[in-house]
Design an enzyme around this catalytic site. Structure first.
Site, PDB file in Angstrom:
ATOM      1  N   CYS A 186       0.817  -1.221   0.000  1.00  0.00           N
ATOM      2  CA  CYS A 186       0.000   0.000   0.000  1.00  0.00           C
ATOM      3  C   CYS A 186       0.845   1.263   0.000  1.00  0.00           C
ATOM      4  O   CYS A 186       0.626   2.181  -0.799  1.00  0.00           O
ATOM      5  CB  CYS A 186      -0.990  -0.011   1.159  1.00  0.00           C
ATOM      6  SG  CYS A 186      -0.246   0.044   2.817  1.00  0.00           S
ATOM      7  N   HIS A 224      -2.536   1.163   6.731  1.00  0.00           N
ATOM      8  CA  HIS A 224      -2.924   1.134   5.319  1.00  0.00           C
ATOM      9  C   HIS A 224      -3.064   2.560   4.799  1.00  0.00           C
ATOM     10  O   HIS A 224      -3.366   3.493   5.564  1.00  0.00           O
ATOM     11  CB  HIS A 224      -4.246   0.373   5.151  1.00  0.00           C
ATOM     12  CG  HIS A 224      -4.596   0.080   3.716  1.00  0.00           C
ATOM     13  ND1 HIS A 224      -3.776  -0.640   2.883  1.00  0.00           N
ATOM     14  CD2 HIS A 224      -5.682   0.436   2.968  1.00  0.00           C
ATOM     15  CE1 HIS A 224      -4.339  -0.729   1.689  1.00  0.00           C
ATOM     16  NE2 HIS A 224      -5.493  -0.081   1.705  1.00  0.00           N
ATOM     17  N   HIS A 266      -5.978   2.059  -4.201  1.00  0.00           N
ATOM     18  CA  HIS A 266      -5.027   1.540  -3.214  1.00  0.00           C
ATOM     19  C   HIS A 266      -4.578   0.137  -3.588  1.00  0.00           C
ATOM     20  O   HIS A 266      -5.141  -0.509  -4.490  1.00  0.00           O
ATOM     21  CB  HIS A 266      -5.662   1.548  -1.816  1.00  0.00           C
ATOM     22  CG  HIS A 266      -6.881   0.672  -1.683  1.00  0.00           C
ATOM     23  ND1 HIS A 266      -7.109  -0.142  -0.593  1.00  0.00           N
ATOM     24  CD2 HIS A 266      -7.955   0.466  -2.496  1.00  0.00           C
ATOM     25  CE1 HIS A 266      -8.253  -0.782  -0.731  1.00  0.00           C
ATOM     26  NE2 HIS A 266      -8.789  -0.424  -1.872  1.00  0.00           N
TER      27      HIS A 266
END
Length: 375
Positions: A251, A317, A329
């Protein structure tokens, strides 16, 4: 190791002040006793931490022996810098192939070499991240690095490319290349660049796959829309823990790569990137967000937690806001989701752990982030 509460507390205090994040600083120091002598052993990248630690410990043990290595290790001599020569270099948590991959470094990345063990190099990348790498690094002295950096360069702008032994694309390949790779320019033809790798290999690259680095820098568009358009180029690339290249991305490796292609060096991990830029929202008011903002997810601090870990916020994240409550993402692969419950792309899991959003570009200027420069 000697058990001395005062000395151990001093060591902990020094570490917390000067090297709190082991991802970007090394601080492994212990106190030992041999016969009637006390010795501190270990290693650190912080000369300040070492100096102050030794001074404070001498108040307890006036004759303490100092055996702490301050990195870069003196055994490296002048070769304390290096440049990545493979399309992607793999950084691991320990000097063995079975250890966790923690990050990657692209061809042309300048690294600081800290030490060598059994053919493995411990290196530090321009974002400060530290890891172990086998091969992929051309060691250099400061003078050699200066000479290397002074040469004109090209940057790969296609997600994937091939370099060839000569200007004929039917010739044998020299290597694969990925977006963000940087090589020294030797000459330029009608439809190719002749380049030289950090390890001396000479190759030819199609001009449709690259730009002169100076031209690329001069034409960077610092807008949220440009960030989003670059993010789309990675759509579908598979998730890879530790990945920061078009071959695979985690990420924060994804957000880092997108911003890097705008000449901006974000920190490596989401929990570090969240400390850069400026705060846009922390209450779930997505109307405040603009395309290109980073959205962070994780778990909030629990004020009445039973454990120390639960009492801390955990940022785990990150994604890029693209507008209309949507974000892109890395999760399984690079794809688009929404924080709108009525949207077919709604991501209930991440919407439920949203923490805050940060902005790194405004009015064509970079906010609280480093611009692209050699280490």
């Amino acid at each position: 190791m000697v058990q001395n509460n005062d000395a151990e507390q001093i060591i902990r205090n020094i570490q917390e002040k000067y090297a709190p994040d082991k991802r970007v600083e090394v601080f492994n120091v212990e106190l030992f006793r041999k016969d009637n002598r006390f010795i501190i052993k270990g290693e650190t990248t912080s000369s300040n931490a070492h100096k102050i630690l030794l001074s404070e410990l001498k108040n307890i043990y006036p004759d303490i022996e100092d055996s702490v290595r301050v990195l870069p290790d003196i055994s490296l001599g002048e070769k304390t810098f290096g440049v990545i020569y493979n399309s992607v270099g793999t950084l691991r948590s320990a000097p063995r192939y079975s250890s966790e991959m923690v990050s990657q470094a692209l061809l042309g990345t300048t690294v600081r070499i800290l030490e060598e063990q059994r053919g493995w190099l411990r290196v530090q990348t321009p974002d400060g991240y530290i890891g172990w790498i086998s091969g992929s690094v051309k060691s250099m002295s400061q003078e050699e690095l200066n000479q290397y950096e002074s040469k004109e360069k090209v940057i790969i702008t296609s997600n994937f490319a091939i370099s060839y032994e000569n200007a004929d694309v039917n010739s044998l390949p020299v290597s694969d290349l990925v977006i963000g790779n940087i090589l020294n320019l030797m000459s330029e033809g009608k439809d190719y660049f002749e380049v030289i790798y950090p390890d001396g290999r000479i190759a030819f690259i199609k001009s449709t796959d690259a730009l002169k680095l100076s031209d690329w820098k001069n034409n960077i568009v610092l807008t949220g829309e440009s960030i989003v358009n670059t993010a789309y180029k990675f759509k579908g690339v598979p998730y890879l823990w530790g990945g920061t290249s078009a071959k695979g991305l985690d990420c924060s490796g994804f957000t880092k790569s997108v911003y890097f292609m705008h000449g901006i060096v974000l920190a490596r991990d989401a929990s570090q990137q969240v400390n850069q830029g400026e705060l846009v929202d922390s209450a779930g008011d997505f109307s405040k967000l603009l395309p290109g903002d980073l959205m962070f997810f994780g778990s909030k601090a629990k004020p009445f937690a039973k454990t120390k870990e639960e009492s801390k916020e955990r940022v785990v994240h990150v994604g890029i806001y693209i507008g209309n409550n949507h974000f892109i993402h890395a999760s399984d692969n690079i794809h688009i989701n929404s924080v709108n419950p009525v949207d077919e792309l709604y991501d209930k899991f991440n919407a439920g752990r949203y923490l805050r959003s940060k902005r790194y570009i405004t009015d064509g200027k970079v906010i609280n982030v480093n611009r692209f420069e050699p280490l």
